[in-house]
Design a protein around this motif. Structure first.
Motif, mmCIF file in Angstrom:
data_model
loop_
_atom_site.group_PDB
_atom_site.id
_atom_site.type_symbol
_atom_site.label_atom_id
_atom_site.label_comp_id
_atom_site.label_asym_id
_atom_site.label_seq_id
_atom_site.Cartn_x
_atom_site.Cartn_y
_atom_site.Cartn_z
ATOM 1 N N SER B 42 0.918 -1.142 0.042
ATOM 2 C CA SER B 42 -0.167 0.033 0.059
ATOM 3 C C SER B 42 0.887 1.422 -0.023
ATOM 4 O O SER B 42 0.512 2.406 -0.682
ATOM 5 N N GLN B 86 -7.709 -0.044 -0.621
ATOM 6 C CA GLN B 86 -7.793 -1.129 0.252
ATOM 7 C C GLN B 86 -8.917 -0.750 0.989
ATOM 8 O O GLN B 86 -9.853 -1.888 1.153
ATOM 9 N N ASP B 162 -5.370 -1.679 -5.034
ATOM 10 C CA ASP B 162 -5.170 -2.092 -3.842
ATOM 11 C C ASP B 162 -6.039 -3.246 -3.009
ATOM 12 O O ASP B 162 -7.064 -2.673 -2.656
HETATM 13 MG MG LIG Z 1 -1.840 -2.668 1.908
#
Ligand SMILES: [Mg+2]
Ligand SMILES: Nc1ncnc2c1ncn2[C@@H]1O[C@H](COP(=O)(O)OP(=O)(O)OP(=O)(O)O)[C@@H](O)[C@H]1O
Lengths: 320, 224
Positions: B42, B86, B162
């Motif tokens: 990330s 994410q 992500d």
């Molecule tokens: Mg991550």
């Protein structure tokens, strides 16, 4: 799921520099959303609007008072007069001669003679004591010469009055313009207080709007984060809050107009009763289209600017 | 298109999330970034989005050094990128349609144009029937797909994703990968962080493996 290669050929056709009508449509949407958001919390929105209204009302009322005072003064301007009260021994011919003498004075524009009999008649009529003249064996009122000076300004009136002081048969010289001067000074004071109050109120309103907007931004921090993550500028993220600020200000201005109107109506009816006694055709000033428009637009501008000042740094500080 | 030149990222706590990262993604290239949780996947994507600033080294996107961008330029830069986060990053007080329309709104699209594009994007992730629902009425996988639709709606030249299939079943995951491959085929560069090993190995794409912030493997792939 569709194939997308066929659609890509006509991408990028209307972006980057939106046309005017697109701009208007987008703004209209943001404006509507901001409006709906305010309606979601009616109580706190109204509280802000009310505080702004009261803040705007105070200087507006002072300006109203000052405008009316100066219109009164305009009506009175050039009406400075000097009254010469004669002693009881002066005869009618002496009075006539004196008034002719006075008329030849280049500082004097006109002279009116009020004989003691006329004075008593007027007094009886004005007080309603019609039989007073009959009951009095001796007329207690003196004859009066009312002198209108060429120059109405306080200084030349005072000089003239001093010069007339020594005239024979004149017992008392009285300048009738002193209360006008006092009124002018009072009106000046009201106008200056109005200006100072306006500055204080505008600063206070910036603070109030700013605080409300700051809270709103804090509550929508996540939303601003998302907007910035997908490419929104600070200006784009701030736009809904600027609309909110403007709505608060416009609402406050409108409410202030309504309150001012209510006060005007109440005050005017009381005033007209009073003025009827004086047979005056004076009319209250300071409430009309211009002053209402100034309140509403001024309120809107203050709200918008307050929101700009508040959101500028706070939105920049949210930098995902 | 994307070029990391000896990039390191040290967070304020002192933890070095990425160290001496160098790699390049070409135009129309699709690559996976894999590695264990906390490896720095990330962080790497956040650097590209200018959400974080590299501590040392240079990062170029389309020839532009990302570290040198001003605030306004960062906003412009992000408009070229479609990002799937994410944690989804959806607006919870707006319906699915308005969420997906947000990037178009920011770019100043004619609303009729925007409507057509939003519908097309929602159709790609099979959410056309739920466009009037709000994100909290959706399952985790549906929210994720809203994020994917938003990432592709503006037809970006770069897509960063992500864990885009973290909450999706294998069928839906394959569909999403299909969409991504369609974009790659028209010249979009894609960087997808994922630990879905089976999905990655099925596609046989380029795969960069991170371990504690360092690249340990850069598999070139056979499938493109
Ligand atoms: Mg991550
Ligand atoms: N804002 C931050 N401040 C300090 N440390 C951070 C921050 N963000 C991430 N880290 C640290 O950097 C390391 C890499 O984090 P990152 O989120 O990039 O991992 P990841 O590979 O995406 O993991 P996951 O698969 O769980 O999402 C972690 O050890 C994490 O603790």
């Amino acid at each position: 799921m569709k194939s997308q290669s066929s659609q890509r050929s006509h991408s990028n056709q209307r972006r980057a520099s939106p046309s005017l009508s697109t701009w208007v449509q987008i703004h209209r949407k943001t404006a509507l959303q901001s409006w709906q958001r305010l309606l979601k919390t009616p109580a706190s929105s109204f509280a802000t609007v009310f505080v702004i209204a009261v803040g705007l009302l105070l200087p507006a009322l002072l300006y109203g008072v000052s405008a009316n005072l100066s219109s009164v003064l305009d009506n009175l301007n050039g009406t400075a007069q000097i009254s010469l009260f004669m002693d009881n021994g002066s005869t009618a011919s002496e009075l006539r001669r004196l008034s002719e003498d006075l008329l030849s004075d280049h500082a004097i524009s006109s002279v009116a003679l009020i004989s003691s009999e006329q004075a008593l008649e007027e007094f009886s009529a004005a007080t309603g004591l019609s039989d007073l003249s009959q009951q009095l064996s001796d007329n207690p009122l003196p004859a009066t010469l009312v002198v209108t000076p060429v120059n109405a300004d306080p200084e030349s009136v005072a000089t003239l009055a001093a010069r007339l002081e020594g005239t024979s048969h004149v017992e008392l010289v009285r300048v009738d313009s002193q209360w006008i001067q006092r009124l002018a000074a009072a009106s000046q004071l009201v106008a200056v207080s109005g200006q100072i109050l306006t500055i204080v109120v505008v600063l206070g309103l910036f603070f109030i709007v700013g605080n409300t907007i700051r809270l709103a931004i804090e509550n929508r921090r996540d939303e601003i984060t998302v907007v910035k993550l997908v490419g929104g500028t600070d200006a784009f993220a701030a736009r809904p809050f600027l609309y909110s600020g403007m709505y608060y200000g416009l609402g406050g201005g409108m409410l202030a107009t309504v309150l001012q109107f209510a006060i005007f109506i109440g005050f005017n009816s009381a005033l007209q009763d009073l003025l009827q006694l004086y047979e005056s055709n004076f009319h209250l000033q300071g409430f009309g289209f211009t002053s209402s428009a100034a309140l509403v637009l001024g309120g809107g501008a203050i709200g918008w600017l307050g929101a700009v000042l508040a959101s500028f740094r706070q939105i920049a500080a949210i930098s995902p | 298109m994307i070029k990391f030149d000896n990039v390191s990222k040290r967070y304020t706590g002192g933890h070095e999330a990425l160290s001496a990262i160098s790699f390049e993604i070409g135009t129309g290239e699709m690559a996976f970034i894999t590695g264990r949780s906390g490896a720095g996947k990330s962080s790497l994507l956040k650097l590209i989005l200018a959400m974080e600033r590299a501590s040392t080294g240079a990062l170029f996107v389309d020839g532009v050094n990302i570290n040198r961008l001003s605030r306004r330029q960062i906003a412009q830069h992000r408009r070229k990128i479609g990002a799937v986060f994410q944690d989804h990053q959806l607006l919870f007080d707006r319906c699915v349609f308005d969420n997906v329309a947000l990037p178009l709104e920011i770019c100043g699209y004619w609303p009729q144009d925007a409507r057509r594009r939003v519908r097309a994007a929602l159709d790609k992730v099979d959410l056309l029937r739920k466009e009037r629902l709000y994100p909290e009425m959706l399952s985790g996988g549906e929210q994720q797909r809203v994020g994917i639709a938003r990432a592709v709606v503006n037809r970006p030249s770069i897509i960063l994703a992500d864990e885009p299939t973290g909450n999706l079943d294998p069928d839906l995951s394959a569909d999403v990968m299909n969409v991504f491959q369609q974009f790659r085929d028209v010249g979009v560069s894609l960087l997808v962080a994922s630990h879905d090993i089976s999905l990655i190995s099925n596609l046989d794409c380029r795969t960069i493996t991170l371990e504690a912030g360092k690249i340990t493997e850069d598999y070139r792939g056979g499938g493109g």
